[in-house]
Design an enzyme around this catalytic site. Structure first.
Site, PDB file in Angstrom:
ATOM      1  N   CYS A  93     -33.320  -8.016 -45.713  1.00 40.57           N
ATOM      2  CA  CYS A  93     -33.793  -8.689 -44.564  1.00 40.57           C
ATOM      3  C   CYS A  93     -35.052  -9.429 -45.399  1.00 40.57           C
ATOM      4  O   CYS A  93     -34.769 -10.295 -46.485  1.00 40.57           O
ATOM      5  CB  CYS A  93     -34.522  -7.982 -43.590  1.00 40.57           C
ATOM      6  SG  CYS A  93     -34.903  -9.055 -42.142  1.00 40.57           S
ATOM      7  N   HIS A 199     -29.677  -5.884 -41.627  1.00 35.39           N
ATOM      8  CA  HIS A 199     -30.461  -4.696 -41.835  1.00 35.39           C
ATOM      9  C   HIS A 199     -29.430  -3.523 -41.686  1.00 35.39           C
ATOM     10  O   HIS A 199     -28.715  -3.226 -40.918  1.00 35.39           O
ATOM     11  CB  HIS A 199     -31.241  -4.530 -40.494  1.00 35.39           C
ATOM     12  CG  HIS A 199     -32.467  -5.218 -40.251  1.00 35.39           C
ATOM     13  ND1 HIS A 199     -33.671  -4.792 -40.812  1.00 35.39           N
ATOM     14  CD2 HIS A 199     -32.871  -6.570 -39.771  1.00 35.39           C
ATOM     15  CE1 HIS A 199     -34.648  -5.678 -40.664  1.00 35.39           C
ATOM     16  NE2 HIS A 199     -33.883  -6.889 -39.928  1.00 35.39           N
ATOM     17  N   GLU A 201     -29.700  -0.702 -42.260  1.00 31.30           N
ATOM     18  CA  GLU A 201     -30.188   0.769 -41.715  1.00 31.30           C
ATOM     19  C   GLU A 201     -29.893   0.604 -40.192  1.00 31.30           C
ATOM     20  O   GLU A 201     -29.871   1.657 -39.407  1.00 31.30           O
ATOM     21  CB  GLU A 201     -31.646   0.958 -42.113  1.00 31.30           C
ATOM     22  CG  GLU A 201     -32.490   0.015 -41.193  1.00 31.30           C
ATOM     23  CD  GLU A 201     -32.703  -1.554 -41.639  1.00 31.30           C
ATOM     24  OE1 GLU A 201     -33.722  -2.086 -41.165  1.00 31.30           O
ATOM     25  OE2 GLU A 201     -32.065  -1.710 -42.454  1.00 31.30           O
TER      26      GLU A 201
END
Length: 217
Positions: A93, A199, A201
């Site tokens: 990001c 992202h 994650e």
């Protein structure tokens, strides 16, 4: 099995909790992929970055503020030295954007200058809204089709995005593109540097697989 030391760089503006949780999940659920056991630490001391085998540069927020934090803590030079040593680093990001030469977000700001290119705002194309928030597919470029970063990941897989700015760089660095009004570089690679605008994650299994693949490089 040997131990792989992975540092998550803490410079005051990162999404550290979700990244830590992602690595904990990877260690438990991707053990068949990983050639090492993992030692994951959040690191804010520039003199300790060289102690790690791999680094992750996270980030949310404004480019200028992030660079100010990196400079004030001397992490900017420590990151450059780590990369120059040949070890692998991935930015996610805002962390991706910081790797480039400059950003046009709220003025002009110099970045870490590790990848040629700049960060620009999305063009406002109706009916699309800025920021770009939500799930979107990433399509491999010719440079990305055989990248080890994408092992076990299908072309066109969906990742979760939250951003108002995107990178512009040389085509040979772009492994995957995403389209939001027009195509933009979503995942890049230069030498020992990798970066993703989404992202991982927060991108469920496909994002976790990408991070696990990074750890095997």
């Amino acid at each position: 099995m040997s131990k792989l030391r992975v540092g998550i760089i803490n410079y005051g503006v990162g999404n550290l909790g979700s990244v830590q949780n992602a690595f904990a999940f990877i260690q438990t659920h991707f053990s068949d992929v990983l050639p090492h056991t993992l030692e994951i630490k959040v690191e804010s001391h520039p003199e300790r970055l060289q102690d790690y085998d791999k680094l992750l540069l996270p980030g949310v927020g404004a480019f200028g503020n992030a660079m100010t934090h990196l400079k004030n803590t001397h992490l900017d030079e420590a990151i450059r030295e780590f990369v120059q040593s040949g070890k692998f680093l991935i930015g996610i990001c805002l962390g991706m954007q910081l790797l480039f030469e400059q950003s046009e977000e709220f003025g002009n700001h110099k970045g870490l200058g590790l990848i040629e290119g700049k960060v620009v705002g999305f063009e406002h194309i109706a009916p699309l809204k800025v920021p770009h928030i939500g799930w979107n597919s990433c399509n491999f470029t010719p440079e990305g089709k055989h990248s080890k970063l994408f092992r076990g990941i299908a072309d066109g897989s969906f990742f979760y995005f939250v951003h108002s700015f995107h990178i512009q760089t040389q085509p040979q660095f772009i492994l995957a593109q995403c389209t939001y009004g027009y195509p933009f570089g979503a995942i890049v690679h230069k030498d020992n540097l990798f970066a993703i605008q989404a992202h991982p994650e927060k991108s469920h299994n496909v994002g976790l697989r990408l991070l696990a693949n990074f750890l095997t490089l």
